[in-house]
Design a protein around this motif. Sequence first.
Motif, PDB file in Angstrom:
ATOM      1  N   TRP A 170       0.841  -1.194   0.000  1.00  0.00           N
ATOM      2  CA  TRP A 170       0.000   0.000   0.000  1.00  0.00           C
ATOM      3  C   TRP A 170       0.876   1.243   0.000  1.00  0.00           C
ATOM      4  N   VAL A 171       0.343   2.305  -0.573  1.00  0.00           N
ATOM      5  CA  VAL A 171       0.988   3.612  -0.492  1.00  0.00           C
ATOM      6  C   VAL A 171       0.308   4.355   0.651  1.00  0.00           C
ATOM      7  N   GLU A 172       1.088   4.747   1.652  1.00  0.00           N
ATOM      8  CA  GLU A 172       0.575   5.541   2.764  1.00  0.00           C
ATOM      9  C   GLU A 172       1.045   6.972   2.555  1.00  0.00           C
ATOM     10  N   VAL A 173       0.096   7.901   2.450  1.00  0.00           N
ATOM     11  CA  VAL A 173       0.419   9.306   2.254  1.00  0.00           C
ATOM     12  C   VAL A 173      -0.109  10.078   3.456  1.00  0.00           C
ATOM     13  N   VAL A 174       0.781  10.831   4.085  1.00  0.00           N
ATOM     14  CA  VAL A 174       0.419  11.638   5.250  1.00  0.00           C
ATOM     15  C   VAL A 174       0.582  13.097   4.868  1.00  0.00           C
ATOM     16  N   THR A 175      -0.432  13.911   5.173  1.00  0.00           N
ATOM     17  CA  THR A 175      -0.349  15.338   4.909  1.00  0.00           C
ATOM     18  C   THR A 175      -0.418  16.107   6.228  1.00  0.00           C
ATOM     19  N   ALA A 176       0.334  17.204   6.291  1.00  0.00           N
ATOM     20  CA  ALA A 176       0.329  18.032   7.492  1.00  0.00           C
ATOM     21  C   ALA A 176      -0.887  18.950   7.508  1.00  0.00           C
TER      22      ALA A 176
END
Length: 93
Positions: free
Chosen positions: A17-23
């Motif tokens: 999976w691609v885990e993308v975290v945004t601030a």
Amino acid sequence: MKELLISLLNFFGLAWWVEVVTATPRCTYYFGPFLTTVEAKAAKIGYIEDLENEGALGITASIKRCKPANLTIADDLGKIGDLGGWPVFSGQS
């Protein structure tokens, strides 16, 4: 056949999976599942571009084997009713 293999791997938490975290907004997104890290890495670029185009800031991304329960986790978007009522949309009163 490939879809069946991905589904099986995902069932056991072994798919990529691609885990993308945004601030800003403070969110975590999961994109997938993928059969290989190569496929996930190739797709990651497009997910980051989409979030940048939507105005997200502080974006970090990683590829991992997991089985996310939720595909989007929003930490700071609030909940309906936080301000004491339901939102009123244009044309409603």
